[in-house]
Motif scaffolding. Structure first.
Motif, short mmCIF file in Angstrom:
data_model
loop_
_atom_site.label_atom_id
_atom_site.label_comp_id
_atom_site.label_asym_id
_atom_site.label_seq_id
_atom_site.Cartn_x
_atom_site.Cartn_y
_atom_site.Cartn_z
N ASP A 13 -7.15 1.59 -6.67
CA ASP A 13 -6.41 2.74 -7.26
C ASP A 13 -5.16 2.56 -7.64
N SER A 14 -4.71 1.26 -7.72
CA SER A 14 -3.31 0.96 -8.27
C SER A 14 -3.36 -0.49 -8.86
N ASN A 15 -2.30 -0.43 -9.85
CA ASN A 15 -2.16 -1.81 -10.59
C ASN A 15 -1.30 -3.11 -9.90
N ILE A 16 -1.44 -2.96 -8.49
CA ILE A 16 -0.55 -3.79 -7.91
C ILE A 16 -1.29 -4.68 -7.23
N THR A 17 -0.79 -6.01 -7.11
CA THR A 17 -1.40 -7.16 -6.56
C THR A 17 -0.46 -7.21 -5.30
N PRO A 39 0.49 -1.96 3.72
CA PRO A 39 -1.08 -2.08 3.86
C PRO A 39 -1.31 -0.81 4.04
N GLU A 40 -0.70 0.44 4.12
CA GLU A 40 -1.35 1.76 4.13
C GLU A 40 -1.58 2.17 2.75
N ALA A 41 -1.06 1.68 1.70
CA ALA A 41 -0.95 1.96 0.44
C ALA A 41 -2.38 2.36 -0.19
N GLY A 42 -3.46 1.36 0.41
CA GLY A 42 -4.78 1.79 -0.01
C GLY A 42 -5.63 0.55 0.36
N GLU A 43 -6.95 0.59 -0.01
CA GLU A 43 -7.74 -0.63 0.73
C GLU A 43 -7.51 -1.71 -0.38
N THR A 44 -7.63 -2.78 0.31
CA THR A 44 -7.53 -4.23 -0.61
C THR A 44 -8.89 -5.15 -0.85
N TYR A 45 -8.76 -5.65 -1.82
CA TYR A 45 -10.29 -6.45 -1.96
C TYR A 45 -9.90 -7.55 -2.85
#
Length: 176
Positions: A13-17, A39-45
């Motif tokens: 849900d972001s355009n951030i790597t 790390p609380e900004a969202g789930e990573t994959y």
């Protein structure tokens, strides 16, 4: 040669790597970690990792400290265990200096290698603020606190708690 390891993750849900970076010394010990996201900004994959050989640990630290948005994070328990398995002590490092930018100035810890007074110096914006040193000739470990307005330090013997304050110390001494 030292090593710089970069791990990349997309944050949902972001355009951030998100980038996590680790600097390893030539003994494969983890010296420092950095990241450019919360790390609380969202789930990573979608994790991808690359490693690069760099000439020195210091070069890796300077590279990461100079990139806007990257901040140093504490070493993990796994890092300390990894380092202990290599060197026998989880806090041993060949790194001679580490710095962190605070809101009140640059704080730097630096090894003091003078044979008769080995220890660690703490500098604030390049000015000596404190030193923890082993005075081998006096058989004591001392913490010395310096003030910008005075050349002589306040000293505390770590083993006996004896405090030495210069007679012309410019500040009020307040018992706590």
């Amino acid at each position: 040669m030292a090593k710089l390891e970069m791990s990349y993750s997309e944050i949902m849900d972001s355009n951030i790597t998100g980038v996590q970076a680790a600097v390893y010394d030539d003994g494969d010990r983890v010296v420092a970690r950095f990241r450019n996201f919360d790390p609380e900004a969202g789930e990573t994959y979608g994790n991808q990792t690359e490693s690069f050989v760099i000439p020195t640990v210091e070069m890796g630290l300077v590279m990461l400290q100079s990139v806007n948005g990257y901040h140093q994070i504490p070493l993990t328990e796994e890092d300390l265990e990894h380092n202990a398995n290599i060197s026998g002590s989880p806090f041993t490092s060949v790194q001679e200096r580490i710095s962190i930018q605070s809101s009140m100035g640059l704080i730097t810890a630096q090894l003091e290698k003078e044979e008769s007074y080995p220890g660690i110096r703490i500098l604030v914006d390049g000015n000596l603020a404190a030193a923890v040193e082993c005075c081998e000739d006096e058989e004591r470990i001392v913490i010395r606190n310096y003030a910008e307005v005075h050349d002589a330090p306040v000293s505390v013997n770590v083993k006996t708690a004896e405090v030495s304050i210069p007679k012309d110390w410019p500040a009020e001494v307040t018992p706590v």
